[in-house]
Design a protein around this motif. Structure first.
Motif, PDB file in Angstrom:
ATOM      1  N   VAL A  12       0.865  -1.182   0.000  1.00  0.00           N
ATOM      2  CA  VAL A  12       0.000   0.000   0.000  1.00  0.00           C
ATOM      3  C   VAL A  12       0.896   1.224   0.000  1.00  0.00           C
ATOM      4  O   VAL A  12       1.809   1.330   0.822  1.00  0.00           O
ATOM      5  CB  VAL A  12      -0.916   0.005   1.247  1.00  0.00           C
ATOM      6  CG1 VAL A  12      -1.639   1.340   1.381  1.00  0.00           C
ATOM      7  CG2 VAL A  12      -1.914  -1.142   1.183  1.00  0.00           C
ATOM      8  N   ARG A  13       0.632   2.144  -0.917  1.00  0.00           N
ATOM      9  CA  ARG A  13       1.456   3.341  -1.014  1.00  0.00           C
ATOM     10  C   ARG A  13       0.594   4.599  -1.063  1.00  0.00           C
ATOM     11  O   ARG A  13      -0.268   4.753  -1.928  1.00  0.00           O
ATOM     12  CB  ARG A  13       2.336   3.288  -2.282  1.00  0.00           C
ATOM     13  CG  ARG A  13       3.461   2.272  -2.197  1.00  0.00           C
ATOM     14  CD  ARG A  13       4.558   2.743  -1.242  1.00  0.00           C
ATOM     15  NE  ARG A  13       5.571   1.709  -1.010  1.00  0.00           N
ATOM     16  CZ  ARG A  13       5.558   0.873   0.011  1.00  0.00           C
ATOM     17  NH1 ARG A  13       4.579   0.930   0.903  1.00  0.00           N
ATOM     18  NH2 ARG A  13       6.518  -0.021   0.169  1.00  0.00           N
ATOM     19  N   ASP A  14       0.830   5.486  -0.076  1.00  0.00           N
ATOM     20  CA  ASP A  14       0.247   6.840  -0.060  1.00  0.00           C
ATOM     21  C   ASP A  14      -1.272   6.812  -0.234  1.00  0.00           C
ATOM     22  O   ASP A  14      -1.845   7.585  -1.002  1.00  0.00           O
ATOM     23  CB  ASP A  14       0.889   7.706  -1.146  1.00  0.00           C
ATOM     24  CG  ASP A  14       2.403   7.791  -1.002  1.00  0.00           C
ATOM     25  OD1 ASP A  14       2.869   7.885   0.138  1.00  0.00           O
ATOM     26  OD2 ASP A  14       3.104   7.754  -2.032  1.00  0.00           O
ATOM     27  N   LEU A  15      -1.928   5.930   0.500  1.00  0.00           N
ATOM     28  CA  LEU A  15      -3.365   5.725   0.332  1.00  0.00           C
ATOM     29  C   LEU A  15      -4.154   6.865   0.968  1.00  0.00           C
ATOM     30  O   LEU A  15      -3.939   7.229   2.126  1.00  0.00           O
ATOM     31  CB  LEU A  15      -3.769   4.396   0.968  1.00  0.00           C
ATOM     32  CG  LEU A  15      -4.954   3.663   0.359  1.00  0.00           C
ATOM     33  CD1 LEU A  15      -4.719   3.402  -1.132  1.00  0.00           C
ATOM     34  CD2 LEU A  15      -5.190   2.347   1.085  1.00  0.00           C
ATOM     35  N   VAL A  16      -5.085   7.397   0.190  1.00  0.00           N
ATOM     36  CA  VAL A  16      -5.952   8.492   0.640  1.00  0.00           C
ATOM     37  C   VAL A  16      -7.403   8.080   0.431  1.00  0.00           C
ATOM     38  O   VAL A  16      -7.771   7.578  -0.640  1.00  0.00           O
ATOM     39  CB  VAL A  16      -5.671   9.791  -0.137  1.00  0.00           C
ATOM     40  CG1 VAL A  16      -6.652  10.893   0.277  1.00  0.00           C
ATOM     41  CG2 VAL A  16      -4.236  10.249   0.085  1.00  0.00           C
ATOM     42  N   ARG A  17      -8.210   8.256   1.470  1.00  0.00           N
ATOM     43  CA  ARG A  17      -9.647   8.014   1.333  1.00  0.00           C
ATOM     44  C   ARG A  17     -10.389   9.005   2.204  1.00  0.00           C
ATOM     45  O   ARG A  17     -10.141   9.129   3.408  1.00  0.00           O
ATOM     46  CB  ARG A  17     -10.000   6.586   1.769  1.00  0.00           C
ATOM     47  CG  ARG A  17     -11.476   6.242   1.560  1.00  0.00           C
ATOM     48  CD  ARG A  17     -11.818   6.176   0.080  1.00  0.00           C
ATOM     49  NE  ARG A  17     -13.154   5.673  -0.169  1.00  0.00           N
ATOM     50  CZ  ARG A  17     -14.228   6.436  -0.432  1.00  0.00           C
ATOM     51  NH1 ARG A  17     -14.091   7.772  -0.445  1.00  0.00           N
ATOM     52  NH2 ARG A  17     -15.391   5.902  -0.673  1.00  0.00           N
ATOM     53  N   ARG A  23     -21.806  18.573   2.766  1.00  0.00           N
ATOM     54  CA  ARG A  23     -20.664  19.431   2.485  1.00  0.00           C
ATOM     55  C   ARG A  23     -19.465  19.138   3.382  1.00  0.00           C
ATOM     56  O   ARG A  23     -18.415  19.782   3.254  1.00  0.00           O
ATOM     57  CB  ARG A  23     -21.068  20.897   2.662  1.00  0.00           C
ATOM     58  CG  ARG A  23     -22.155  21.364   1.694  1.00  0.00           C
ATOM     59  CD  ARG A  23     -22.464  22.830   1.893  1.00  0.00           C
ATOM     60  NE  ARG A  23     -23.487  23.305   0.956  1.00  0.00           N
ATOM     61  CZ  ARG A  23     -23.945  24.551   0.918  1.00  0.00           C
ATOM     62  NH1 ARG A  23     -23.469  25.457   1.781  1.00  0.00           N
ATOM     63  NH2 ARG A  23     -24.881  24.896   0.047  1.00  0.00           N
ATOM     64  N   VAL A  24     -19.628  18.174   4.272  1.00  0.00           N
ATOM     65  CA  VAL A  24     -18.568  17.866   5.232  1.00  0.00           C
ATOM     66  C   VAL A  24     -17.695  16.736   4.691  1.00  0.00           C
ATOM     67  O   VAL A  24     -18.191  15.705   4.241  1.00  0.00           O
ATOM     68  CB  VAL A  24     -19.169  17.443   6.589  1.00  0.00           C
ATOM     69  CG1 VAL A  24     -18.062  17.080   7.575  1.00  0.00           C
ATOM     70  CG2 VAL A  24     -20.033  18.558   7.141  1.00  0.00           C
ATOM     71  N   GLU A  25     -16.370  16.946   4.722  1.00  0.00           N
ATOM     72  CA  GLU A  25     -15.419  15.927   4.317  1.00  0.00           C
ATOM     73  C   GLU A  25     -14.734  15.347   5.558  1.00  0.00           C
ATOM     74  O   GLU A  25     -14.265  16.088   6.414  1.00  0.00           O
ATOM     75  CB  GLU A  25     -14.361  16.504   3.381  1.00  0.00           C
ATOM     76  CG  GLU A  25     -14.917  16.931   2.030  1.00  0.00           C
ATOM     77  CD  GLU A  25     -13.822  17.268   1.045  1.00  0.00           C
ATOM     78  OE1 GLU A  25     -12.648  17.378   1.481  1.00  0.00           O
ATOM     79  OE2 GLU A  25     -14.118  17.417  -0.152  1.00  0.00           O
ATOM     80  N   VAL A  26     -14.722  14.011   5.636  1.00  0.00           N
ATOM     81  CA  VAL A  26     -14.101  13.326   6.770  1.00  0.00           C
ATOM     82  C   VAL A  26     -12.964  12.462   6.239  1.00  0.00           C
ATOM     83  O   VAL A  26     -13.213  11.428   5.609  1.00  0.00           O
ATOM     84  CB  VAL A  26     -15.121  12.454   7.530  1.00  0.00           C
ATOM     85  CG1 VAL A  26     -14.449  11.758   8.703  1.00  0.00           C
ATOM     86  CG2 VAL A  26     -16.311  13.288   7.986  1.00  0.00           C
TER      87      VAL A  26
END
Length: 241
Positions: A12-17, A23-26
């Motif tokens: 796994v490399r540099d995983l973003v989720r 309108r809220v980002e978590v």
């Protein structure tokens, strides 16, 4: 000359989720990276909501990342067409969840048999594989019992056997002891260790339970969307709740 290094089972490399609610980002993962070798047993710990389930779902191809890469057995999971992704989940990866998810109308043996039927395994081979797996998890004498006739720990053992039915190379377990009492939970992790030894399976397990972490080859801590390795000394382990 040194021997060649085996290709990682999981990379796994540099995983973003990031999850969005209105309108809220978590952010769940913020550049998380890890490598797991073949037949290694890795435990991932961290507080509730830290992103452990998200990480396992991304490794298992049940979710797609917003950034970064996941490779399982050398294959880029995010680049696989849907039919290949289904084959990966069916043939390469086994899943064990906090809730066992057994079919209530089927016996223990029949629940373990389901994945083998989906792959059209011949009946004689299917019966032998079920027999071996129920023996492996200590339930050879409970093959004919339905889930409601089994204890919580026994049901979770059936779920482990079912996950192993098609001889996966990678077993992902998400809080598998979360609904078990401490004594039953303590018996499950040595079972996973035995599976690594007997089946050669790579295991990645998310857990809150400190008493279980000693079975793992390595313990990784997930916090603020990133992964750090926990020192071997138990006293150095960060809080997990």
């Amino acid at each position: 000359m040194s021997e060649p290094t085996a290709e990682p089972m999981v990379e796994v490399r540099d995983l973003v989720r990031t999850y969005r609610t209105g309108r809220v980002e978590v952010p769940a993962l913020r550049g998380a990276s890890l490598t797991v070798a073949p037949a290694e047993f890795v435990a991932i710990t961290g507080r509730s909501g830290a992103g452990k389930t998200t990480l396992l779902n991304l490794i298992g191809g049940l979710d797609a990342p917003d950034g970064g890469t996941v490779r399982v057995g050398g294959r880029d999971v995010g680049a696989l067409p849907e039919d290949y992704l289904l084959a990966l989940r069916r043939d390469v990866i086994g899943f064990v969840f906090q809730s066992h998810g057994l079919l209530p109308v089927l016996s223990a043996a029949e629940n373990v048999e389901v994945p083998l039927r989906l792959t059209r395994t011949p009946p004689a081979e299917r019966d032998e594989r079920v027999r071996v797996l129920l023996g492996l998890v200590g339930l050879a004498d409970h093959a004919a019992q339905r889930p409601h006739e089994l204890s919580g720990g026994q049901r979770q053992r059936v779920a482990v056997a079912r996950a192993l039915a098609n001889r996966p190379r990678l077993l992902l377990a998400d809080e598998p002891t979360g609904q078990l009492d401490s004594e039953t939970a303590a018996a499950l992790m040595p079972l996973l260790r035995a599976i690594v030894a007997s089946e050669g399976v790579t295991v990645v397990v998310a857990t809150h339970d400190r008493t279980l972490l000693g079975e793992a080859d390595r313990v990784l801590h997930l916090e603020d969307g990133a992964i750090t390795e926990v020192p071997a000394a138990a006293g150095d382990a960060p809080p997990v709740s």
